[in-house]
Design an enzyme around this catalytic site. Structure first.
Site, PDB file in Angstrom:
ATOM      1  N   ALA A 269       0.834  -1.206   0.000  1.00 21.83           N
ATOM      2  CA  ALA A 269       0.000   0.000   0.000  1.00 21.83           C
ATOM      3  C   ALA A 269       0.869   1.256   0.000  1.00 21.83           C
ATOM      4  O   ALA A 269       1.939   1.277   0.592  1.00 21.83           O
ATOM      5  CB  ALA A 269      -0.892   0.000   1.232  1.00 21.83           C
ATOM      6  N   GLY A 274       2.126   4.930 -11.241  1.00 18.33           N
ATOM      7  CA  GLY A 274       2.175   6.002 -12.231  1.00 18.33           C
ATOM      8  C   GLY A 274       3.015   5.505 -13.388  1.00 18.33           C
ATOM      9  O   GLY A 274       3.064   4.303 -13.654  1.00 18.33           O
ATOM     10  N   CYS A 277       3.201   3.579 -18.454  1.00 17.62           N
ATOM     11  CA  CYS A 277       2.486   2.376 -18.910  1.00 17.62           C
ATOM     12  C   CYS A 277       1.167   2.137 -18.169  1.00 17.62           C
ATOM     13  O   CYS A 277       0.102   2.289 -18.755  1.00 17.62           O
ATOM     14  CB  CYS A 277       3.382   1.151 -18.783  1.00 17.62           C
ATOM     15  SG  CYS A 277       4.695   1.139 -20.027  1.00 17.62           S
TER      16      CYS A 277
HETATM   17  N1  LIG Z   1       8.828   1.907 -20.891  1.00 19.55           N
HETATM   18  C1  LIG Z   1       8.458   0.706 -20.459  1.00 19.55           C
HETATM   19  O1  LIG Z   1       8.756   0.281 -19.339  1.00 19.55           O
HETATM   20  C2  LIG Z   1       7.632  -0.189 -21.362  1.00 19.55           C
HETATM   21  C3  LIG Z   1       7.432  -1.529 -20.990  1.00 19.55           C
HETATM   22  C4  LIG Z   1       6.653  -2.344 -21.828  1.00 19.55           C
HETATM   23  C5  LIG Z   1       6.060  -1.817 -22.940  1.00 19.55           C
HETATM   24  N2  LIG Z   1       6.233  -0.504 -23.255  1.00 19.55           N
HETATM   25  C6  LIG Z   1       5.603   0.023 -24.456  1.00 19.55           C
HETATM   26  O2  LIG Z   1       6.639   0.258 -25.393  1.00 19.55           O
HETATM   27  C7  LIG Z   1       6.320   1.362 -26.226  1.00 19.55           C
HETATM   28  C8  LIG Z   1       7.434   2.392 -26.154  1.00 19.55           C
HETATM   29  O3  LIG Z   1       7.496   2.884 -24.848  1.00 19.55           O
HETATM   30  P1  LIG Z   1       8.759   3.720 -24.331  1.00 19.55           P
HETATM   31  O4  LIG Z   1       8.583   3.878 -22.874  1.00 19.55           O
HETATM   32  O5  LIG Z   1      10.010   3.125 -24.855  1.00 19.55           O
HETATM   33  O6  LIG Z   1       8.491   5.128 -25.078  1.00 19.55           O
HETATM   34  P2  LIG Z   1       9.527   6.316 -25.357  1.00 19.55           P
HETATM   35  O7  LIG Z   1       8.691   7.520 -25.509  1.00 19.55           O
HETATM   36  O8  LIG Z   1      10.621   6.271 -24.330  1.00 19.55           O
HETATM   37  O9  LIG Z   1      10.208   5.943 -26.763  1.00 19.55           O
HETATM   38  C9  LIG Z   1       9.549   6.011 -27.982  1.00 19.55           C
HETATM   39  C10 LIG Z   1      10.597   6.364 -29.051  1.00 19.55           C
HETATM   40  O10 LIG Z   1       9.998   6.247 -30.349  1.00 19.55           O
HETATM   41  C11 LIG Z   1      10.536   7.281 -31.154  1.00 19.55           C
HETATM   42  N3  LIG Z   1       9.667   7.461 -32.328  1.00 19.55           N
HETATM   43  C12 LIG Z   1       8.456   8.065 -32.405  1.00 19.55           C
HETATM   44  N4  LIG Z   1       7.976   7.992 -33.655  1.00 19.55           N
HETATM   45  C13 LIG Z   1       8.897   7.304 -34.377  1.00 19.55           C
HETATM   46  C14 LIG Z   1       8.960   6.887 -35.738  1.00 19.55           C
HETATM   47  N5  LIG Z   1       7.966   7.132 -36.590  1.00 19.55           N
HETATM   48  N6  LIG Z   1      10.048   6.215 -36.152  1.00 19.55           N
HETATM   49  C15 LIG Z   1      11.080   5.952 -35.293  1.00 19.55           C
HETATM   50  N7  LIG Z   1      11.048   6.311 -33.986  1.00 19.55           N
HETATM   51  C16 LIG Z   1       9.977   6.975 -33.550  1.00 19.55           C
HETATM   52  C17 LIG Z   1      10.601   8.466 -30.226  1.00 19.55           C
HETATM   53  O11 LIG Z   1      11.461   9.473 -30.717  1.00 19.55           O
HETATM   54  C18 LIG Z   1      11.106   7.793 -28.936  1.00 19.55           C
HETATM   55  O12 LIG Z   1      12.529   7.768 -28.897  1.00 19.55           O
HETATM   56  C19 LIG Z   1       4.961   1.853 -25.727  1.00 19.55           C
HETATM   57  O13 LIG Z   1       3.946   1.228 -26.470  1.00 19.55           O
HETATM   58  C20 LIG Z   1       4.909   1.356 -24.296  1.00 19.55           C
HETATM   59  O14 LIG Z   1       3.591   1.222 -23.823  1.00 19.55           O
HETATM   60  C21 LIG Z   1       7.023   0.322 -22.517  1.00 19.55           C
END
Ligand SMILES: NC(=O)c1ccc[n+]([C@@H]2O[C@H](COP(=O)([O-])OP(=O)(O)OC[C@H]3O[C@@H](n4cnc5c(N)ncnc54)[C@H](O)[C@@H]3O)[C@@H](O)[C@H]2O)c1
Length: 450
Positions: A269, A274, A277
């Site tokens: 708890a 936040g 995700c």
């Molecule tokens: N961060 C986590 O812990 C995590 C865990 C599991 C799943 N995810 C999922 O993974 C995905 C990415 O999350 P993240 O936290 O890495 O996001 P992020 O914002 O850190 O990274 C996204 C990257 O994509 C790039 N980008 C955007 N448009 C683009 C394009 N057209 N071509 C090439 N690059 C492009 C951005 O510049 C950025 O560097 C999301 O769907 C998220 O829900 C994230």
């Protein structure tokens, strides 16, 4: 460079591209190079590409710098902004771009995924497998597979697979190299076979593989997040009850956790979840369920979200109570800015939500975080920042412990004597040693406990 193709036999490295090199993509690209593949990371952000190319991780993730450096030094990892270069290099393309919440609704912003699919369709010339890892709403993979089929260049054959990602920031390197499961959503055996080559070392080390259709693969990710969010909000709902009955949620969680059907993990708890995700994923799940006409099936998630947000309001209330009902003019030290420890990610950070609310009510808030101050300062310039936990506590009327870094757990209350103006602390993470702080003469308050 090793000559490879999608039909490379098991054991041979593949040529991969990773589209989007943020928290997920940079880790995935470096992880795949560590598994022996020849990897090119693509991003639209030139600065990010330049920094990664120099071996600089643009965010904080334990162990990633070493992994990145190893990949660059091996010659099996590089970064570019060019889709043409990536398409010429790789036969398997992982999509790791962001899928944030839309600004005007709870639905998923798909524009980055759509852009990446369009770019790949325009650039790929031969046979390729595109593998989605971003978290997307149900039905996306089917639609994107159609797009790839219809938009592919003449002579190109592009298949799609969905391989959702479960890594957690803070342990992303380990989660990538030793995941607890792999999920392959595929429409044919060839895609499964290629994914088994990509992950051969991980699978040989014993990682279970679930092979399924697109719809189930997409759902595994959002269902996992919905379950975890529900477990956190369940114990936080119990904390609300404890606050009025005089119970102790910490002891309650311990007793519940001994039941192995329930388990102790995620029954902690506190200020709630936040980050980039969990909050947006459960809201997107509700939005998609509504579009599909099954919103009742996940209507409990509305309550999960409300319980979570109420914890932030309750923390502000506790702080206000400790300051005799008025925060205006009070000096408040906030320990923590990242949404969780071992990360510098401040997306939807509960700590910063509480900090900015108190600041807006007239408090003078001073924030310290071991890694996230630079990000916080950029987004919340109205707050004051310190460069140590002790510096933040100087002349404080109240300390709020809002992100559970081990550095804060190790703080000795006796060392803060003569530093703070008043010995008052609210432990928003239920992680400090209550007895130790009280024995040192502090007023210690926590969520769900007396
Ligand atoms: N961060 C986590 O812990 C995590 C865990 C599991 C799943 N995810 C999922 O993974 C995905 C990415 O999350 P993240 O936290 O890495 O996001 P992020 O914002 O850190 O990274 C996204 C990257 O994509 C790039 N980008 C955007 N448009 C683009 C394009 N057209 N071509 C090439 N690059 C492009 C951005 O510049 C950025 O560097 C999301 O769907 C998220 O829900 C994230």
């Amino acid at each position: 460079m090793t000559e490879t193709s999608p039909s490379a036999p098991p054991g041979q490295p593949l040529r991969l591209s990773v589209v989007g090199t943020g928290y997920l993509g940079a880790t995935h690209a470096a992880g795949m190079a560590d598994l022996g593949h020849d990897v090119i990371g693509i991003d639209v952000d030139q600065e990010k590409v330049d920094r990664l190319s120099k071996g600089e991780v643009p965010f904080f993730e334990p162990g990633l710098s070493e992994l990145l450096r190893r990949g660059l030094d091996s010659g099996r990892l590089r970064f570019t902004t060019s889709y043409a270069e990536a398409a010429a290099h790789a036969s398997v393309h992982f999509i790791c771009v962001g899928t944030p919440q839309q600004s005007a609704s709870n639905a998923t912003e798909m524009r980055y995924v759509e852009a990446a699919i369009g770019e790949l369709a325009a650039a790929v010339t031969g046979a390729a497998l595109v593998v989605g890892k971003s978290t997307v709403p149900s039905g996306s993979a089917e639609r994107l597979a159609d797009r790839l089929r219809t938009e592919a260049r003449p002579g190109a054959r592009i298949e799609l697979a969905w391989n959702p990602e479960f890594l957690r920031e803070g342990t992303a390197v380990q989660d990538t190299l030793q995941p607890d499961r792999l999920v392959f959503g595929v429409a044919g055996e060839d895609a499964e076979r290629q994914l088994r080559v990509v992950y051969r070392k991980v699978i040989e080390a014993g990682c279970p593989v679930v092979v399924t259709d697109y719809a189930t693969a997409e759902l595994v990710k959002v269902a996992a997040n919905a379950f975890l969010a529900t477990k956190i909000s369940f114990i936080n709902a119990m904390a609300e009850i404890c606050e009025v009955t005089g119970g102790d949620v910490h002891t309650l969680a311990e007793a519940l956790g001994h039941d192995e059907r329930i388990g102790r993990r995620f029954l902690h708890a506190g200020l709630g979840f936040g980050g980039g995700c969990l909050p947006k994923d459960i809201r997107a799940f509700m939005a998609r369920a509504e579009e599909l006409g099954v919103v009742q099936a996940v209507s409990f998630l509305r309550e999960v979200d409300s319980i979570n947000m109420r914890r932030r309001a309750r923390t502000v209330d506790l702080a206000t109570q400790e300051l005799d009902g008025d925060v205006a003019g009070a000096r408040i030290a906030v320990w923590g800015a990242a949404f969780k420890p071992n990360s510098d990610d401040i997306r939807d950070s509960p700590a910063l939500d509480v900090a900015t609310t108190l600041q807006a009510r007239g408090a003078n808030v001073v924030v310290y975080d071991p890694q996230a101050v630079a990000n916080a300062r950029r987004c919340y310039p109205q707050l004051t920042y310190a460069d140590s936990a002790t510096a933040a506590a100087e002349q404080a009327d109240l300390i709020l412990h809002l992100t559970e870094w081990s550095e804060f757990r190790a703080m000795d209350p006796l060392d803060l004597e003569g530093v703070v103006a008043h010995r008052r602390i609210v432990d928003g993470r239920n992680a400090l040693d209550r007895q130790r702080w009280r024995d040192a003469g502090w007023s210690y308050r926590a969520l769900g406990r007396q």
